[in-house]
Write an enzyme that holds these catalytic residues in place. Structure first.
Site, mmCIF file in Angstrom:
data_model
loop_
_atom_site.group_PDB
_atom_site.id
_atom_site.type_symbol
_atom_site.label_atom_id
_atom_site.label_comp_id
_atom_site.label_asym_id
_atom_site.label_seq_id
_atom_site.Cartn_x
_atom_site.Cartn_y
_atom_site.Cartn_z
ATOM 1 N N ARG A 58 -14.681 -5.382 14.007
ATOM 2 C CA ARG A 58 -13.303 -4.135 14.793
ATOM 3 C C ARG A 58 -14.704 -3.200 14.423
ATOM 4 N NH1 ARG A 58 -8.563 -1.812 11.472
ATOM 5 N NH2 ARG A 58 -10.023 0.353 11.031
ATOM 6 N N ASP A 82 -6.094 -3.844 0.926
ATOM 7 C CA ASP A 82 -5.294 -3.608 -0.102
ATOM 8 C C ASP A 82 -4.424 -5.031 -0.188
ATOM 9 O OD1 ASP A 82 -4.823 -2.749 3.088
ATOM 10 O OD2 ASP A 82 -3.111 -2.733 2.158
ATOM 11 N N HIS A 86 -3.592 -9.870 8.510
ATOM 12 C CA HIS A 86 -4.224 -8.779 8.426
ATOM 13 C C HIS A 86 -5.109 -8.986 6.456
ATOM 14 C CE1 HIS A 86 -2.787 -5.211 6.566
ATOM 15 N NE2 HIS A 86 -3.458 -5.060 6.644
ATOM 16 N N ASP A 105 -8.499 -0.953 16.932
ATOM 17 C CA ASP A 105 -7.122 -0.960 16.837
ATOM 18 C C ASP A 105 -6.537 -0.047 17.062
ATOM 19 O OD1 ASP A 105 -4.624 -1.337 15.008
ATOM 20 O OD2 ASP A 105 -6.107 -1.722 12.477
ATOM 21 N N HIS A 142 -3.542 0.851 15.833
ATOM 22 C CA HIS A 142 -2.712 1.758 14.693
ATOM 23 C C HIS A 142 -0.904 2.569 15.256
ATOM 24 C CE1 HIS A 142 -6.046 1.852 12.126
ATOM 25 N NE2 HIS A 142 -5.947 1.191 11.538
ATOM 26 N N ASN A 158 1.191 -1.317 0.294
ATOM 27 C CA ASN A 158 -0.093 -0.226 0.345
ATOM 28 C C ASN A 158 0.565 0.936 0.457
ATOM 29 O OD1 ASN A 158 -2.265 1.689 -0.246
ATOM 30 N ND2 ASN A 158 -3.119 1.077 1.808
ATOM 31 N N HIS A 190 -15.003 -5.006 9.399
ATOM 32 C CA HIS A 190 -14.750 -3.421 10.163
ATOM 33 C C HIS A 190 -16.177 -2.372 10.325
ATOM 34 C CE1 HIS A 190 -10.360 -3.518 8.769
ATOM 35 N NE2 HIS A 190 -10.191 -4.075 8.678
ATOM 36 N N GLU A 205 0.715 -6.495 11.285
ATOM 37 C CA GLU A 205 0.740 -6.394 9.803
ATOM 38 C C GLU A 205 1.778 -5.428 8.850
ATOM 39 O OE1 GLU A 205 -2.946 -4.181 10.036
ATOM 40 O OE2 GLU A 205 -2.056 -2.247 9.638
ATOM 41 N N TYR A 225 -7.987 8.622 11.702
ATOM 42 C CA TYR A 225 -7.056 6.845 10.800
ATOM 43 C C TYR A 225 -8.263 5.915 11.089
ATOM 44 C CZ TYR A 225 -4.918 3.574 7.615
ATOM 45 O OH TYR A 225 -4.812 2.795 7.454
ATOM 46 N N ARG A 231 -0.355 -10.839 14.085
ATOM 47 C CA ARG A 231 -1.124 -10.502 12.661
ATOM 48 C C ARG A 231 0.088 -10.408 11.320
ATOM 49 N NH1 ARG A 231 -5.024 -8.318 11.575
ATOM 50 N NH2 ARG A 231 -4.205 -6.336 10.999
ATOM 51 N N GLU A 282 -8.723 -11.024 9.294
ATOM 52 C CA GLU A 282 -9.802 -9.644 9.211
ATOM 53 C C GLU A 282 -10.130 -10.019 7.683
ATOM 54 O OE1 GLU A 282 -6.737 -6.577 9.172
ATOM 55 O OE2 GLU A 282 -8.091 -5.097 8.592
ATOM 56 N N GLU A 312 -4.752 -3.918 19.381
ATOM 57 C CA GLU A 312 -3.827 -4.526 17.831
ATOM 58 C C GLU A 312 -3.181 -3.126 17.517
ATOM 59 O OE1 GLU A 312 -6.624 -4.933 14.625
ATOM 60 O OE2 GLU A 312 -3.997 -4.081 13.156
ATOM 61 N N TRP A 337 1.353 6.867 11.810
ATOM 62 C CA TRP A 337 0.059 6.911 11.129
ATOM 63 C C TRP A 337 -1.054 5.808 11.034
ATOM 64 C CZ3 TRP A 337 -1.680 1.651 10.137
ATOM 65 C CH2 TRP A 337 -0.140 0.600 9.607
HETATM 66 O O1 EZ4 Z 1 -3.645 0.204 7.983
HETATM 67 O O2 EZ4 Z 1 -4.108 -1.927 5.433
HETATM 68 O O3 EZ4 Z 1 -6.223 -3.562 10.674
HETATM 69 N N1 EZ4 Z 1 -5.855 -3.160 9.437
HETATM 70 C C1 EZ4 Z 1 -5.042 -2.045 9.587
HETATM 71 C C2 EZ4 Z 1 -4.941 -1.582 7.852
HETATM 72 C C3 EZ4 Z 1 -4.063 -1.264 7.524
HETATM 73 C C4 EZ4 Z 1 -3.884 -1.227 6.405
HETATM 74 C C5 EZ4 Z 1 -2.610 -0.498 5.328
HETATM 75 O O4 EZ4 Z 1 -2.319 -0.435 4.900
HETATM 76 O O5 EZ4 Z 1 -4.520 -1.471 10.218
HETATM 77 O O6 EZ4 Z 1 -6.440 -0.724 7.814
HETATM 78 CO CO CO Z 2 -3.780 -2.670 11.493
#
Ligand code: EZ4
Ligand code: CO
Length: 403
Positions: A147, A317, A313, A211, A213, A37, A122, A263, A159, A284, A340, A237, A403
Site C-alpha cells: 500500500r 491496532d 483489516h 487507501d 480513508h 482504537n 504500508h 474496516e 493521515y 475489509r 493487511e 480502499e 478522519w
Molecule cells: O485507519 O487501523 O487500512 N488501514 C487503515 C488503518 C486504520 C486504523 C484505524 O484504527 O485504514 O490505518
Molecule cells: Co484503511
C-alpha cells in the site's frame, strides 16, 4: 467443559491493546482481541460489566449459541463496541475449541485452501521520491503487495502516512491531534505517485494498493479511480464514507479500479447490499471488529456467492491475537483475497508470543492447537494504558472532515 472466569487486560506495549482471556474448568484458556482504537476502555467496560458475568458457567464449546446469546440477548444490536466485545468472546472460544480438540483453528474452519496468506504492507513517504524508495524496500523484503501513501504538498500531517521506519501507528498519545485536508491537492498528487511507482517497478512486479480513508465524494472517487486505471491498482480502499452506500453505484459506473471497503463495518448488515450488488471487490471487515470468526464466516460465504474476496483489516491496532485468528481464517476460506499486515513493535511481540510468521510475502499460521498465540500477563502489566486517539481531520476552511 464450563467457563469459570474471564479476565480483561488493557496494556500498551507500544500502543493500546485490550485482551480477553476466558478460563475453563479443564485448565484450557482462550484469548480474544477486544481492541477498539481510541475507544479501548468502553469495550473493557462492556465486557467486564455486562458480558463476563453472563459467561460464567456456560459451555465454551457452544460457540454459535453463545454468539447469538450475546448478539440477540443484548436487545441493542450491532455497533463497534458491542461487536468488538462479542468478537473477543467468539475468538477466545474458537481458541479453546482448537486446544480442546488438539488441532489448529484453520482445521476447524474446513482445513487449508492454501498454504499461506498473501499480505500487503504500508509504504509511505514525505514526497513521491521517498515513497517510491519505501515501496522498493518492501519489495526487497519479499512483499508481493504494498500500500502506498504519500504526504500531499501543502497539507500538514496526511493521515495514513507512517512516521516511523517500517512501523505504522495511526493513533497518537494524548488528545486527538488535528490535520488539514485539501481534496484538490490530493486528487492532483495521487496519480503522480502511482505513475512514478509503475515507471520504477514495471507493470507486474508488485501489487499496489491505496487507501483514501473515506475522504472523497462519490464523483471525486470515480475520477480518482479512472485516473489510476493505467497503473493497475490491486484496490482503492475506502473511497467514500460508507454510511451512504448508494455512493458506490456512482463509483462503479465510472471506473474498473477494484474497490475495497469495510474496516469500520461491524455486521453483515453493513455489507450485504455492497456485496449482493457487486459494488465492491474486497470486503475489509476484520474478525475483531466484525463479530468474530463465527460472524465473518457468514460474511465470507455471502461474499463468495457474489465474486467478492476478503481483505481483512490488519493495521497495528489489531493485536497479534487478531492477526493469528485472521491467518487461520485466510488460509481456510476459499474466497480469500489479501491480508493487511503491519509488523508490531518488539514489545508487542513479546507480550503476545505467537507462531504465525512472515515469509516471502505470505503469512503462515502455526501448527499448534488453537490460535497459536499466548499472552504474557506479567510483562503486559509493565506497559499500562496510555490515552491515545486517531487524529481529527479538517478541510482547509476549518470544516470537520472524515478522519
Ligand atoms: O485507519 O487501523 O487500512 N488501514 C487503515 C488503518 C486504520 C486504523 C484505524 O484504527 O485504514 O490505518
Ligand atoms: Co484503511
Amino acid at each position: 467443559m464450563k467457563i469459570t472466569n474471564a479476565e480483561v487486560f488493557v496494556c500498551s506495549p507500544g500502543r493500546n491493546f485490550v485482551t480477553l482471556k476466558v478460563h475453563t474448568d479443564e485448565g484450557i484458556f482462550g484469548l480474544g482481541d477486544a481492541t477498539l482504537n481510541g475507544r479501548e476502555l468502553a469495550v473493557r467496560s462492556y465486557l467486564e460489566d455486562h458480558v463476563v458475568p453472563c459467561l460464567i458457567g456456560r459451555d465454551p464449546t457452544q460457540i454459535e449459541d453463545t454468539w447469538h446469546y450475546l448478539y440477540k440477548g443484548a436487545y441493542w444490536r450491532g455497533g463497534p463496541v458491542t461487536m468488538t466485545a462479542i468478537a473477543a468472546v467468539d475468538v477466545a472460544l474458537w481458541d479453546i475449541k482448537g486446544k480442546a480438540l488438539g488441532t489448529p483453528v484453520y482445521n476447524l474452519l474446513g482445513g487449508k485452501s492454501r498454504t499461506g496468506a498473501m499480505v500487503y504492507g504500508h509504504a509511505s513517504g514525505s514526497d513521491i521520491e521517498s515513497t517510491v524508495a519505501e515501496v522498493g524496500r518492501y519489495i526487497k523484503m519479499g512483499y508481493r503487495a504494498v500500500r502506498a501513501q504519500c504526504a500531499v504538498p501543502g497539507m500538514s500531517g496526511t493521515y495514513g502516512v507512517g512516521r516511523g521506519d517500517l512501523f505504522y501507528e495511526p493513533a497518537e498519545k494524548g488528545l486527538p491531534p488535528e490535520a488539514t485536508w485539501s481534496t484538490e491537492s490530493y486528487l492532483e498528487h495521487v496519480p503522480k505517485l502511482f505513475e512514478a511507482l509503475r515507471s520504477s517497478y514495471g507493470p507486474d512486479v508488485v501489487h499496489l494498493l491505496h487507501d483514501v480513508h473515506h475522504r472523497l465524494t462519490p464523483i471525486e472517487a470515480a475520477r480518482l479511480g479512472k485516473a489510476l486505471e493505467p497503473f493497475r491498482l490491486f484496490w482503492l480502499e475506502d473511497p467514500v464514507p460508507a454510511e451512504l452506500q448508494e455512493g458506490f453505484r456512482v463509483i462503479r459506473s465510472h471506473t474498473t479500479t477494484p474497490i475495497a471497503v469495510g474496516e469500520v463495518f461491524n455486521t453483515i448488515w453493513d455489507a450485504h447490499v455492497l456485496i449482493r450488488e457487486q459494488l465492491i471487490d474486497y470486503i475489509r471487515m476484520s474478525i475483531s471488529h466484525g463479530g468474530g470468526i463465527s460472524h465473518m464466516r457468514k460474511v465470507a460465504a455471502l461474499a463468495e456467492l457474489h465474486h467478492v474476496l476478503t481483505g481483512f483489516h490488519g493495521a497495528t491496532d489489531l493485536s497479534p491475537v487478531s492477526l493469528a485468528a485472521a491467518v487461520h481464517f485466510d488460509i481456510a476460506v476459499h474466497n480469500f483475497g489479501i491480508q493487511e499486515y503491519m509488523r508490531h513493535t518488539a514489545e508487542t511481540d513479546r507480550v503476545f508470543p505467537h507462531t504465525y510468521h512472515f515469509e516471502d510475502g505470505y503469512l503462515y499460521p502455526g501448527e499448534e492447537p488453537g490460535l497459536g498465540v499466548d499472552f504474557d500477563e506479567e510483562l503486559a502489566a509493565k506497559f499500562p494504558y496510555e490515552r491515545a486517539y486517531l487524529p481529527i481531520n479538517r478541510k482547509t476552511d476549518g470544516t470537520l472532515h472524515s478522519w
